[in-house]
Design an enzyme around this catalytic site. Structure first.
Site, PDB file in Angstrom:
ATOM      1  N   GLU A 142       0.848  -1.203   0.000  1.00 50.71           N
ATOM      2  CA  GLU A 142       0.000   0.000   0.000  1.00 50.71           C
ATOM      3  C   GLU A 142       0.874   1.239   0.000  1.00 50.71           C
ATOM      4  OE1 GLU A 142      -3.657  -0.475   2.123  1.00 50.71           O
ATOM      5  OE2 GLU A 142      -3.497   1.538   2.962  1.00 50.71           O
ATOM      6  N   ASP A 197       0.010   5.317   0.567  1.00 55.18           N
ATOM      7  CA  ASP A 197      -1.134   6.134   1.012  1.00 55.18           C
ATOM      8  C   ASP A 197      -0.862   7.623   1.006  1.00 55.18           C
ATOM      9  OD1 ASP A 197      -2.613   3.856   1.654  1.00 55.18           O
ATOM     10  OD2 ASP A 197      -1.829   3.781   3.688  1.00 55.18           O
ATOM     11  N   GLU A 210      -3.370  10.254   2.716  1.00 57.99           N
ATOM     12  CA  GLU A 210      -4.620  10.385   3.476  1.00 57.99           C
ATOM     13  C   GLU A 210      -4.734  11.812   3.984  1.00 57.99           C
ATOM     14  OE1 GLU A 210      -5.188   5.971   5.365  1.00 57.99           O
ATOM     15  OE2 GLU A 210      -3.535   7.183   6.126  1.00 57.99           O
TER      16      GLU A 210
END
Length: 312
Positions: free
Chosen positions: A123, A125, A127
């Site tokens: 992953e 990310d 955010e």
């Protein structure tokens, strides 16, 4: 002693702050000039690049498919997932975030293969976390490789602009050399692919996601400041889609940046393998002025810092 004119100016400023709610955001900084990686890639549309992932009733594609509004309300969040999976590439979305009290709201732009490798996933990310006090948004970056979720590599930044007033570019560059996180083409973080990071470096094909959801349980001190749905719906709008990489189902995808130059790899070569002097200076500016948390500085969490921190 303050003059009448000084007092009047101060009163005017206070009134302006109350009306538009900007003074709590602190000073606004102008970023250094930097190369525009987003200009190197062509734009796509939402309806050509994405499918609905969840919360279809809360997704509205507009402007002939070039933009989408993702909303969160008490019934559901919403999200898009790319039609292709990618080994490496450059991925961008220009987003405008919800205004007002957004504590617990999470808007995410990220790559993941958790649907294929639920216990061993990768992953990358970006955010954006609604802030519980100052009504700011916080940018959080993170990576996982091969299921290394117990040793998250979070870094958090305050933005140098109000992300609710206009669209801003959030980008991820991922290849065999490094991972770059960029905001309006300014690199804020680089994760080099070195021996120190080892198998924690994302290496398997991933989908690209854009989502909005309720992160109350973890995004605001364990739910201390949960999403307040009296302010719903919370709407994030996205456009400026750029999604160029090695498509996993193409014949030559596995050669991407692994064994020389590949015609199917759009992020190979000098501009994508290392930072220029201009980019390095801009990243130093972003980290010095705007980063307020790094896992490499968290002695409460790590008695012995991860090896990647020592490498840096």
């Amino acid at each position: 002693m303050a003059t009448f004119h000084d007092k009047l100016s101060l009163s005017t400023l206070i009134l302006f702050c109350v009306i538009v709610d900007v003074c709590s955001r602190g000073p606004v900084y102008k970023p250094p000039s930097v190369e525009r990686l987003t200009d190197r890639f062509s734009q796509s549309t939402v309806n050509k690049s994405y499918d609905f992932a969840f919360g279809a009733s809360n997704i509205h594609v507009t402007n002939n498919g070039t933009s989408a509004a993702l909303s969160l309300d008490k019934s559901s969040g919403s999200g898009l997932v790319s039609r292709n999976k990618y080994y490496y590439g450059f991925f961008n979305a220009a987003m405008k975030l919800p205004a007002g009290f957004t504590s617990g709201v999470v808007v995410a732009f990220y790559l993941s293969n958790a649907d294929v490798f639920p216990h061993n996933h990768d992953e990358i990310d970006i955010e954006l976390l609604g802030h519980e006090k100052r009504r700011d948004w916080v940018l959080q970056t993170n990576i996982y490789g091969n299921g290394s979720v117990r040793s998250g590599r979070e870094e958090k930044f305050y933005l140098w602009f109000d992300p609710t007033q206009d669209f801003h570019d959030y980008s991820i560059l991922w290849n065999n050399h490094h991972i770059l996180f960029l905001v309006d083409n300014v690199p804020v973080r680089q994760v080099a692919h070195t021996a120190a990071i080892g198998s924690a470096y994302p290496s398997k094909a991933m989908s690209v996601y854009a989502t909005i959801w309720d992160g109350s349980e973890w995004a605001t001190h364990g739910g201390k400041y949960a999403v307040d749905y009296k302010y719903a719906p919370f709407i994030a709008t996205m456009r400026g889609i750029e999604m160029e990489g090695c498509v996993a189902n193409s014949k030559n995808a596995m050669s991407c940046s692994r064994s020389g130059v590949s015609s199917v790899d759009p992020v190979v070569g000098e501009p994508f393998s290392r930072l220029s002097r201009q980019q390095s200076g801009a990243m130093e500016w972003a980290r010095r002025k705007h980063m307020f948390y790094s896992y490499c500085q968290d002695r409460n969490r790590y008695k012995v810092l991860p090896s990647k921190c020592n490498d840096n």
